[in-house]
Design a protein around this motif. Structure first.
Motif, PDB file in Angstrom:
ATOM      1  N   LEU A   1       0.595  -0.616   0.297  1.00 23.43           N
ATOM      2  CA  LEU A   1       0.329  -0.084  -0.125  1.00 23.43           C
ATOM      3  C   LEU A   1       1.007   1.913   0.341  1.00 23.43           C
ATOM      4  O   LEU A   1       1.788   1.125   0.932  1.00 23.43           O
ATOM      5  N   THR A   2       0.580   2.685  -0.472  1.00 23.31           N
ATOM      6  CA  THR A   2       0.934   3.034  -0.518  1.00 23.31           C
ATOM      7  C   THR A   2      -0.381   4.484  -0.492  1.00 23.31           C
ATOM      8  O   THR A   2      -1.301   4.567  -0.249  1.00 23.31           O
ATOM      9  N   GLN A   3       0.231   6.546   0.243  1.00 26.36           N
ATOM     10  CA  GLN A   3      -0.882   7.358   0.025  1.00 26.36           C
ATOM     11  C   GLN A   3      -1.425   7.082  -0.680  1.00 26.36           C
ATOM     12  O   GLN A   3      -1.682   6.634  -2.232  1.00 26.36           O
ATOM     13  N   GLY A   4      -2.531   7.059  -0.695  1.00 26.86           N
ATOM     14  CA  GLY A   4      -4.136   6.891  -1.788  1.00 26.86           C
ATOM     15  C   GLY A   4      -3.889   6.169  -2.498  1.00 26.86           C
ATOM     16  O   GLY A   4      -4.868   5.636  -3.552  1.00 26.86           O
ATOM     17  N   PHE A   5      -4.215   4.735  -1.568  1.00 21.37           N
ATOM     18  CA  PHE A   5      -4.006   2.953  -2.514  1.00 21.37           C
ATOM     19  C   PHE A   5      -5.030   3.265  -2.911  1.00 21.37           C
ATOM     20  O   PHE A   5      -6.795   3.950  -1.902  1.00 21.37           O
TER      21      PHE A   5
ATOM     22  N   PRO B   1       6.540   1.623   1.558  1.00 20.33           N
ATOM     23  CA  PRO B   1       7.506   1.524   1.040  1.00 20.33           C
ATOM     24  C   PRO B   1       8.398   2.447   2.711  1.00 20.33           C
ATOM     25  O   PRO B   1       9.523   2.040   2.685  1.00 20.33           O
ATOM     26  N   GLN B   2       7.360   3.097   3.219  1.00 18.34           N
ATOM     27  CA  GLN B   2       7.787   4.119   4.557  1.00 18.34           C
ATOM     28  C   GLN B   2       5.887   3.653   4.949  1.00 18.34           C
ATOM     29  O   GLN B   2       4.886   4.279   5.011  1.00 18.34           O
ATOM     30  N   THR B   3       6.734   2.866   6.457  1.00 21.92           N
ATOM     31  CA  THR B   3       5.962   2.918   7.094  1.00 21.92           C
ATOM     32  C   THR B   3       5.512   4.540   7.839  1.00 21.92           C
ATOM     33  O   THR B   3       5.464   4.715   8.018  1.00 21.92           O
ATOM     34  N   GLY B   4       4.212   3.725   8.659  1.00 23.71           N
ATOM     35  CA  GLY B   4       3.112   4.835   9.270  1.00 23.71           C
ATOM     36  C   GLY B   4       1.763   4.852   8.849  1.00 23.71           C
ATOM     37  O   GLY B   4       0.879   3.712   8.125  1.00 23.71           O
ATOM     38  N   SER B   5       1.319   6.382   8.592  1.00 20.99           N
ATOM     39  CA  SER B   5      -0.078   6.390   8.338  1.00 20.99           C
ATOM     40  C   SER B   5      -0.341   6.780   7.005  1.00 20.99           C
ATOM     41  O   SER B   5       0.409   6.961   6.519  1.00 20.99           O
ATOM     42  N   LEU B   6      -1.281   6.266   6.509  1.00 23.93           N
ATOM     43  CA  LEU B   6      -1.765   6.363   5.200  1.00 23.93           C
ATOM     44  C   LEU B   6      -3.260   6.320   5.214  1.00 23.93           C
ATOM     45  O   LEU B   6      -4.031   6.329   5.539  1.00 23.93           O
TER      46      LEU B   6
ATOM     47  N   ALA C   1       1.734   7.493 -10.638  1.00 21.41           N
ATOM     48  CA  ALA C   1       1.730   8.280 -11.671  1.00 21.41           C
ATOM     49  C   ALA C   1       2.049   9.408 -11.529  1.00 21.41           C
ATOM     50  O   ALA C   1       2.388  10.177 -12.450  1.00 21.41           O
ATOM     51  N   ASP C   2       2.761   9.636 -10.158  1.00 19.10           N
ATOM     52  CA  ASP C   2       3.151  11.028  -9.945  1.00 19.10           C
ATOM     53  C   ASP C   2       4.595  10.504  -9.769  1.00 19.10           C
ATOM     54  O   ASP C   2       5.681   9.698  -9.605  1.00 19.10           O
ATOM     55  N   SER C   3       5.450  12.167  -9.577  1.00 18.81           N
ATOM     56  CA  SER C   3       6.528  12.120  -9.584  1.00 18.81           C
ATOM     57  C   SER C   3       7.329  11.543  -8.469  1.00 18.81           C
ATOM     58  O   SER C   3       8.303  11.351  -7.625  1.00 18.81           O
ATOM     59  N   GLN C   4       6.498  11.238  -7.212  1.00 19.78           N
ATOM     60  CA  GLN C   4       6.523  11.005  -5.827  1.00 19.78           C
ATOM     61  C   GLN C   4       6.393   9.733  -5.555  1.00 19.78           C
ATOM     62  O   GLN C   4       6.394   9.284  -4.990  1.00 19.78           O
ATOM     63  N   ALA C   5       6.138   8.990  -6.639  1.00 24.62           N
ATOM     64  CA  ALA C   5       6.217   7.716  -6.479  1.00 24.62           C
ATOM     65  C   ALA C   5       7.245   6.640  -5.949  1.00 24.62           C
ATOM     66  O   ALA C   5       8.600   7.665  -6.408  1.00 24.62           O
ATOM     67  N   PRO C   6       7.753   5.749  -4.909  1.00 25.42           N
ATOM     68  CA  PRO C   6       8.212   4.627  -4.896  1.00 25.42           C
ATOM     69  C   PRO C   6       8.820   4.744  -5.453  1.00 25.42           C
ATOM     70  O   PRO C   6       7.847   4.230  -6.363  1.00 25.42           O
ATOM     71  N   GLU C   7      10.504   4.175  -5.432  1.00 21.18           N
ATOM     72  CA  GLU C   7      11.259   3.170  -5.899  1.00 21.18           C
ATOM     73  C   GLU C   7      11.034   2.188  -5.529  1.00 21.18           C
ATOM     74  O   GLU C   7      11.969   2.297  -4.323  1.00 21.18           O
ATOM     75  N   ILE C   8      10.881   1.263  -5.980  1.00 18.46           N
ATOM     76  CA  ILE C   8      10.751  -0.061  -6.049  1.00 18.46           C
ATOM     77  C   ILE C   8      10.585  -1.829  -6.902  1.00 18.46           C
ATOM     78  O   ILE C   8      10.721  -2.803  -6.400  1.00 18.46           O
ATOM     79  N   ALA C   9      12.143  -0.829  -7.750  1.00 25.61           N
ATOM     80  CA  ALA C   9      12.106  -1.861  -8.787  1.00 25.61           C
ATOM     81  C   ALA C   9      13.093  -3.089  -8.115  1.00 25.61           C
ATOM     82  O   ALA C   9      13.028  -4.048  -9.081  1.00 25.61           O
ATOM     83  N   ASP C  10      14.101  -2.588  -7.734  1.00 25.10           N
ATOM     84  CA  ASP C  10      14.580  -3.451  -6.954  1.00 25.10           C
ATOM     85  C   ASP C  10      13.808  -4.658  -6.170  1.00 25.10           C
ATOM     86  O   ASP C  10      14.373  -6.028  -5.824  1.00 25.10           O
ATOM     87  N   PHE C  11      12.839  -3.542  -5.098  1.00 25.93           N
ATOM     88  CA  PHE C  11      12.617  -5.198  -4.408  1.00 25.93           C
ATOM     89  C   PHE C  11      11.266  -6.061  -4.747  1.00 25.93           C
ATOM     90  O   PHE C  11      11.813  -6.867  -4.943  1.00 25.93           O
ATOM     91  N   LEU C  12      11.149  -5.442  -6.134  1.00 26.43           N
ATOM     92  CA  LEU C  12      10.026  -6.543  -7.142  1.00 26.43           C
ATOM     93  C   LEU C  12      10.770  -7.528  -7.449  1.00 26.43           C
ATOM     94  O   LEU C  12      10.988  -8.598  -7.356  1.00 26.43           O
ATOM     95  N   ASN C  13      11.836  -6.887  -8.215  1.00 33.85           N
ATOM     96  CA  ASN C  13      12.110  -7.852  -8.892  1.00 33.85           C
ATOM     97  C   ASN C  13      13.770  -8.734  -7.735  1.00 33.85           C
ATOM     98  O   ASN C  13      13.722 -10.658  -8.215  1.00 33.85           O
ATOM     99  N   ASP C  14      14.244  -8.863  -6.713  1.00 34.62           N
ATOM    100  CA  ASP C  14      14.264  -9.423  -5.564  1.00 34.62           C
ATOM    101  C   ASP C  14      13.013 -10.500  -5.470  1.00 34.62           C
ATOM    102  O   ASP C  14      13.432 -11.913  -5.775  1.00 34.62           O
ATOM    103  N   CYS C  15      11.710 -10.288  -5.067  1.00 37.82           N
ATOM    104  CA  CYS C  15      10.836 -10.725  -4.569  1.00 37.82           C
ATOM    105  C   CYS C  15      10.551 -12.040  -5.938  1.00 37.82           C
ATOM    106  O   CYS C  15      10.641 -13.005  -5.359  1.00 37.82           O
ATOM    107  N   ARG C  16      11.056 -11.381  -6.981  1.00 37.19           N
ATOM    108  CA  ARG C  16      10.442 -12.828  -8.448  1.00 37.19           C
ATOM    109  C   ARG C  16      11.667 -14.012  -8.176  1.00 37.19           C
ATOM    110  O   ARG C  16      11.361 -14.685  -7.936  1.00 37.19           O
TER     111      ARG C  16
END
Length: 189
Positions: A8-12, A37-42, A76-91
């Motif tokens: 989940l991310t902000q605005g999920f 990607p960043q814990t806390g309130s969403l 679709a925003d410039s604030q999107a978290p970068e999770i490419a390495d995480f996804l590839n590692d999980c795969r």
């Protein structure tokens, strides 16, 4: 017990994960956990405020069978978290990887859609919002989920077929998946 990680991310998008979380555990025996990607309130698109206290490192340590990137406008925003390495590692670790709606942008940025059939909100949506997307020739314009070699994609309007594909990826029996989809389609017959 199969394990599904919902990212989940902000605005999920509230409707894109609800069937996985709401039926996966209680009815199909899937251990469903939430990560961010960043814990806390969403805050969801619908205004639901939740606290997620597990991050992506904890997700990898948990070793899910499926990792699901829930959509939302942030992808679709410039604030999107970068999770490419995480996804590839999980795969690499053997997890199926799913993305619905804006979540497909994270898969495209990770290169996971470059050589496999997939779908999203539209081909242009991927081209315009995932700068390094190289899978346009594999795009399928479909109203339902597409599953290929452990990569599951769907437009935001297809939470039922997306959930069914996630269930299949974690080993839920085909007859149970058929019951699930038939039950949810019953009001349209």
């Amino acid at each position: 017990m199969p394990k599904a990680a919902l990212i989940l991310t902000q605005g999920f998008a509230d409707w894109e994960y609800a069937l996985i979380a709401g039926t996966g555990g209680p009815f199909y025996g899937i251990d469903v956990q939430f990560f961010t990607p960043q814990t806390g309130s969403l805050r969801s698109q619908g205004g639901l405020v939740t606290n997620v206290d597990q991050d992506l490192n904890q997700c990898r340590q948990w070793q899910p069978n499926s990792v699901v990137v829930v959509g939302g406008a942030i992808w679709a925003d410039s604030q999107a978290p970068e999770i490419a390495d995480f996804l590839n590692d999980c795969r690499t670790d053997g997890a199926s990887i799913g993305g619905i709606c804006g979540g497909t942008l994270a898969l495209a940025r990770a290169g996971l859609l470059d050589t496999l059939p997939h779908t999203s909100n539209s081909r242009d949506f991927l081209i315009e919002n995932a700068g390094n997307y190289a899978g346009a020739s594999f795009y399928q314009d479909r109203p339902s989920a597409v599953s290929a070699d452990g990569i599951i994609t769907a437009p935001g309007t297809a939470p039922v077929s997306f959930t069914a594909a996630i269930f299949e990826s974690v080993g839920i029996a085909p007859e149970l998946i058929s019951q699930f989809t038939t039950m949810l389609a019953a009001e349209h017959h």
